[in-house]
Design an enzyme around this catalytic site. Structure first.
Site, PDB file in Angstrom:
ATOM      1  N   GLU A   1      57.720  69.513 -24.267  1.00 20.49           N
ATOM      2  CA  GLU A   1      58.592  70.745 -23.567  1.00 20.49           C
ATOM      3  C   GLU A   1      59.434  71.302 -24.872  1.00 20.49           C
ATOM      4  OE1 GLU A   1      59.835  69.949 -20.267  1.00 20.49           O
ATOM      5  OE2 GLU A   1      58.626  69.097 -18.713  1.00 20.49           O
TER       6      GLU A   1
ATOM      7  N   GLU B   1      58.939  62.538 -17.693  1.00 21.07           N
ATOM      8  CA  GLU B   1      60.072  62.122 -17.423  1.00 21.07           C
ATOM      9  C   GLU B   1      60.891  61.038 -17.255  1.00 21.07           C
ATOM     10  OE1 GLU B   1      62.393  65.301 -17.680  1.00 21.07           O
ATOM     11  OE2 GLU B   1      61.909  66.079 -18.873  1.00 21.07           O
TER      12      GLU B   1
END
Lengths: 668, 668, 668
Positions: free
Chosen positions: A269, A110
């Site tokens: 995810e 991220e």
């Protein structure tokens, strides 16, 4: 099935690499038919590394070096950190790259954030010097620095926008954001290069975060072989219906899908059960997990993955949803729902590798988003560029159209309809792109704020929209009025068919947030007759441009205020192509009749499903797969459906019945 | 009467000590029958000291050394500051310790705050090394640092939670708070030791601040001979009735009283008239001062003291209430009310030395409070641990029970009823404590969040509540649902007697703040029948656990949502002992019928007084003193009262009549 | 017409001065009959200067040196910056001072801000040493530093109020503000001296910013030859009517006008069209520009100037309103409205040089404002000193009185009526000033908070108001009650004539903000009778003093609470002079009948115009000019008007008719 290792452990100290624990896991997974996506650990550093190389920690916007802690606070420029990461990546690739169970690399985690250290400042100056041909006067002109005596004499004088430094030069602010993307991208590329150099056959990805504001993902996608992202919708919240949450998630999937339009993406995810870091961490109701997983696939993902397999006993995400709970048994509700999804995925496996294809696109630029956020005008709290795009996208989706989301300078050849909301900043090429699109017969819609500034942010002279677009649309925007929250105007469309039941619909499917909600309250006391009249208007809030019409057809006019009667919606035809302009902010629901007309003219079929029923289609060599999801608590019947339901095995001949939260995947 | 000197002046410069001004005051007070509590000046430093020893000023959470100013910003670790304070304390004790008018020392002032200087960092590391046996792997395991690669290799790598450092490791955050208490306590002890070494006969205290969040007072109490605190309720506010304010103050008194259960405490400070630092500094209405002073004594204080005797002409508290105003005369309303209180205290003097005794206790741990605040789960704005405790305490108080407030690992032998709200973190010994309590016939109630983590914060495996408590209660909590503010559920109790008129009561006596207030509005439009039905349910907001019942009796079940019909309130009997569990957040008023049943089973008498009438009892060798206070504007009659009213001298045989704001102290 | 050059460009590098571009502009303007006000560039620095002299950049309240950027962040103390500015100013004056087109200098730009650098700290210490006669004990006494042991031993120990330093000593806070004015003034004076030394015949000004909180403008005015200010009202906002906006702007003009009562001021900046930096940047409706420009002249300005002539293509104010837009043509609405104003100004030119004269004044002190803001008492969010002054000023304006706004220690000889709202701090001389005013027959009104502290902030002893004012008013304020937002009290005036229709009026003309708005809602459900009764009371919110009446007449008493029936409004006569006291916060509209009586007694004519119609008068040797502006959308007729309308040329004999947004300038 895949396993994915985020936040991979570094070695316990300098010079030691202990991979055996990891090898054992990968082996055991592989022996049980589970593949591994192997993450590089650059996004999480142990204390010894920060202690040894404090210069790898970021300097924040106040000029203070951060301490060890948190996660993504490494400087993207740091030579020593890049060197250490390269060593680690090489070791990982050498040890695991030939393992048959390892099928993809996942770089860092991220990506986000920025750094104000001396390395970054130096790289920023070099980046600017390159961009402006080492000519400081070019930069001065682009940034308009003569204003307020802000001229620079050399690139060495430039500093990033420290909180107690230069924050008032929009050119600087924008380039700092562009640089941050450029620098992060460079870091990503460096990691990818190492991995590719050892094991060229293994694809790399990096997990993105929906419509993230800190990085221009479109510039990063070319450095990934596959796009992946982390999907954490806020289900069951108190500001929208479940259907709205689902539609917005569909938008995010479409954004990710459009970053690489010709291969499926990966949902890296998602949470089994709840997440732990939202403001209110409500439990996902039974059935929602299944819907959300199927939605990802329906929107073009070839995978459903979870963070996390088992809840850790401690630290930040000890209460984040997981397949296995602290309780440790497989009879929990969550485990059972996850197992069900596994069954479901097995059944729809034939759809893997197919693509979502569409003939309509929305233009969305990160540059434009940043420029609008930083523009010194309009209302400080009502810019809402992203929400406006999402609102319009969802309205098209309600009409059965699953739009791509592309950059304003990307090739538009595959589209017949293009929407460009609030395209304040024009990239070089954008105007030509739009012109060519309309001239070959495309249906184009733009709205207020179009073409005020070029890509460096100086305003166009001689009338907005600039760069020739005033001729494409046949209008000039002379003034833009910014309304207070309690202010309203209206648009009356000349053609009754385009009026619709705007207001009534707006109440249900609110697109623009507080502005319009306030409006509804205000109208609360109207009698029936007033309501009927009001319903025939498009309600206007927050922004209204006052137009000079050159050679466009006026489709709608303002109903109030000193510009009452003047043009609010226009259309200029170029052969079969049409250039529509909506000069004011109105709900997407109001504009639906206009969208429908554009779709009809573009030859794109309109298909309205019951509210809360979502449909996406993926197609490939084996045919077409239609994914149906019922996000409502009532059963629904959908007609016009033909083919075999991969989930139940049933042949559907016309009517598909879905129970509460029901799903179907029709192969026809 | 006592006089107390907070913010004692330091000497005007280094090496000079001028105590004569103080000696004169103490002498004159003593000659007039007034004793002195002598404060040490460590909580207020003159500029010369900060100029000479800048290292004694704190470093803040951003790593910046503070400048001279404010008050309590001295570093608790600073060797030089400790040295200077010791010199000063010794001089004071030597000069005044033998004065017959000096009866107590008051150390420093309202301890609070933390420091991030190098001294403190070093002491923190030593503290941790001691705690974890000099084994960094023990710390890594306790803090679960492997997650996100946060492992430490040595104690030397650990830094406190700087705002731009490590804030995401809950173990670190908690230990920093524990260390801050430990370090403050060490500072307190150092001062106490000096004073005791010179004059062992004089007791020491330190003034506490109600349910203060920064320090674990229970760990500090052993270093004081007497507990004292500063009591500044917000009277006449706009968020609760005067009775609620009074009951909450009674809770705070109970907390202080419970820190040393076998001797009376001291109300060190209270305001004659208004205070100057609240958000709205409203004047105390006539009669309130008398009520508030009597309440302190009723709750176990052996003293009523004021800040301040005379309003200073300048600086921060020049407008804080005082006995003598700037006007300077003794005919002010405030002076008169203070004089009245003096009379009152004289009359009730026989009660001095007696104790409040109770057979019921609430468990409240500072550790648990800090862990809940920092836990990464639930709703970010709705944790409300303290309010929940206070709400339940007040509800028991309405039933005539003046509960102690004790630590979860304290000896419970003197109690027959124990309530443990939201006991998320279990201390070593807590589970055994509760088990022993129930097994010897105690009535125990726990609520949602019980036993998720151990004292280092890793979660228990194998089912919550951990450490064996799932067997004591006969349930496992599988999931916890967090509700949005507009969400509601309900609990239907099987036994009608336990249903009560929950909702109606909840409207009056709101315990849980905004959550429930929102709910009342929402129900506003219900018809009578709906209201009646609703009233038979316990309304649930914010949190609801989903239980697996093992071998408990189900007393109540959820009325809504996907877990409708499942267990919400349970009871498991262990002989005469019972372990109740309430799995969801409901108002304390809803639970009152359950509380009442528990009291009955515990053999504790229930006595409901009119709302706003407060009663406490103190007892000693000379008998029992019942204190009655009417916090309402209407006269009330209370039956069942027998004895002599020390204030009026009247003998009460059954009915005690109290006017608006009336008081009585019955000796029977 | 004048042109004004703010943000003048510095030279491109050290040692180079290129004025030719500027000379060319000034020449061309002059050739076209346009004069130039020449600004010095000290308010905007180029990067090379900050790079070379970083010590000229400010240090902020956190002790951090700012980076290059923004605008007004130069240190006012910096010797090197003062030196460089002097060089630049001299060069400018030498080059352009003899140009016939240059008629005024404009020094720097919108002075503001503060600096915490070592230079400033040193100057602050010197300033304090001078002020306190180099005797630190005088300072300690004034600041009351003994409290909390805050004594200083020497001036060298004093630091400004760093955010992490001493912020709790009100004396320090106030002196820091006074010093900041002193230092800025010194900087201004230094620039003025250079300019005057070269060209003594050219007047200097500096552009002020309405009722700015950072600087005491009254102390700066003596260093300017002419007062000027930048006027940016928030037209068409959502919190008040257009008339309220206009009246508040009239107040600001009056404040500026009163800084130099005997010469006209200059409106240095105003926006054609919209501004770009307000929260909501709404377009000015047609006609508003004309009204706003005429209002400036009506209030005493001899000029109407614009920021800006042409919109820049880039940087911070690229969207700020301008005469010439990016479109670049002269047929825009804005250009046309500006041209119309040009015509208007030509017609009313005879009024130039005349003055607004009035016999009523309001006392407003910056010192008092700062002291109230920082006082540790009352309600933290309801101090509202400025709003209270503005509300009362507007109410007098509605009665036809255009009050001056003067310092409490200024000569009051020209006034017959003086209002002193919330005069918490008395300057030396204030009490004597007020006493002399009343004794010579003046009508004086003061309100709650009067005379609590002297100019160093220690409280007066022996009863508020201090310094002898308790005898002037015949009352002592014993307590001040601060009310919660939902609390209300009332005042019943004994004399029916003074009751008025307070509440009804308060609903329309809300003066005190949220407090009173909340009250209206609360009263919403009252029946007609209750409403009538309520209307006969003055509603009290937020503050109510409890008085001891010595020898004043009680005009009104409280209607609620424990001080019901006690004095709330009093009057003490001194011959013809009267000293009124209103002890509680009530809306200005409530007090209107009292104001009217005072005006009558003062012999000042009352003239009520329709709401939204504004009138000002300027007079000079050529007679009197009455300016009428209709800020409403309805036409109005005004009687009692006689003279020639300079705009239309019509002779008005009694009735003046004004259309929506109409204007007239009557010369009689």
């Amino acid at each position: 099935m895949w396993a994915y290792f985020p936040g991979l452990r570094w070695s316990p100290g300098r010079g030691e690499f202990c991979f055996d624990w990891l090898a054992e896991i990968i082996d055991r997974l592989y022996e049980n038919g589970i593949y591994t996506v192997l993450a590089t650990p650059s996004g999480a550093r142990p204390a010894w590394l920060d202690e040894k190389y404090p210069e790898a920690m970021r300097v924040n916007r106040m000029g203070m070096r951060e301490h060890h802690g948190g996660r993504h606070n490494h400087c993207m420029s740091s030579p020593i950190y890049r060197e250490k990461v390269a060593v680690m990546d090489r070791k990982l690739a050498e040890r695991f790259g030939s393992h048959p169970g390892v099928i993809m690399y996942h770089i860092s985690n991220e990506f986000s954030g920025e750094c104000f250290c001396d390395h970054c400042i130096r790289r920023f100056r070099n980046y600017l010097a390159e961009k402006y041909d080492h000519d400081i006067e070019k930069l001065n002109k682009a940034w308009w620095t003569t204003f307020w005596s802000h001229r620079y004499n050399s690139f060495e004088q430039i500093e990033p926008p420290f909180v107690h430094g230069e924050t008032s030069v929009m050119g600087l602010n924008l380039e700092w954001k562009r640089f941050t993307t450029w620098n992060t991208n460079d870091f990503l590329k460096a990691e990818a290069d190492v991995l590719h150099s050892v094991t060229p056959h293994i694809p790399v990805t990096a997990n993105l975060m929906r419509m993230f504001g800190g990085l221009d993902y479109r510039k990063m996608a070319p450095n990934m072989d596959v796009v992946s992202w982390d999907n954490y919708p806020v289900f069951h919240n108190d500001w929208e219906t479940l259907a709205e949450t689902a539609y917005e998630t569909a938008f995010q999937h479409a954004l990710m899908r459009s970053l690489k339009r010709d291969i499926p993406f990966v949902m890296m995810e998602s949470a089994p059960g709840l997440v732990n870091w939202q403001k209110v961490n409500k439990v996902k109701r039974p059935g929602i997990h299944r819907l959300a997983c199927l939605q990802a696939v329906a929107c073009g993902s070839d995978s459903v993955q979870y963070f996390q397999w088992r809840k850790g006993r401690g630290s930040y995400e000890q209460f984040h949803g997981a397949v296995v709970d602290h309780l440790g048994t497989d009879d929990t509700r969550i485990f059972q729902e996850v197992a069900e999804v596994g069954e479901l995925l097995r059944k729809i496996a034939p759809a893997a590798g197919t693509l979502v294809k569409t003939r309509a696109a929305m233009l969305f630029d990160w540059d434009n988003r940043w420029a609008i956020e930083d523009m010194k005008a309009l209302g400080q709290n009502t810019k809402r560029y992203e929400q406006t795009c999402i609102g319009i996208w969802k309205e098209f989706f309600r009409l059965g159209v699953d739009m791509d989301i592309v950059g304003s300078d990307e090739n538009l050849d595959r589209y017949d309809l293009v929407v460009a909301p609030m395209l304040y900043m024009l990239q070089p090429g954008t105007a030509a792109n739009l012109k060519a699109f309309v001239e070959r017969g495309g249906q184009l819609l733009a709205t207020y704020l179009l073409g005020y500034v070029d890509s460096e942010q100086p305003c166009y002279l001689g009338g907005f929209p600039g760069d020739g677009l005033k001729d494409l649309f046949g209008i000039i925007s002379e003034e833009i009025d910014t309304l207070y929250p309690s202010d309203r105007n209206g648009i009356l469309m000349a053609d009754e068919e385009l009026r619709g039941e705007a207001l009534a619909k707006a109440s249900e499917a609110d697109d623009l947030g507080d502005g319009f909600r306030a409006g509804e309250n205000r109208e609360g006391g109207c009698g029936d007759k007033d309501a009927a009249e009001a319903a025939s208007k498009w309600e206007v809030a927050e922004y209204a441009e006052i137009l000079r019409v050159q050679d466009a057809q006026v489709l709608g006019t303002y109903t109030e205020d000193f510009y009452q009667g003047s043009a609010a919606v226009t259309c200029k035809s170029h052969g079969k192509g049409k250039a529509y302009y909506v000069a004011a902010r109105t709900s997407a629901a109001s504009m639906a009749p206009l969208f429908q007309r554009m779709l009809t003219d573009a030859g794109i079929p309109v298909r309205k499903l019951p509210e809360g029923v979502e449909c996406h289609a993926r197609s490939g060599e084996e045919g077409r797969y239609e994914f149906y999801m019922n996000w409502t608590e009532a059963p629904v019947s959908i007609t016009g459906v033909t083919g075999k339901d991969l989930i139940t095995g049933a042949e559907i001949t016309d009517t598909l019945d879905l129970p509460k939260y029901g799903t179907a995947v029709i192969h026809g």
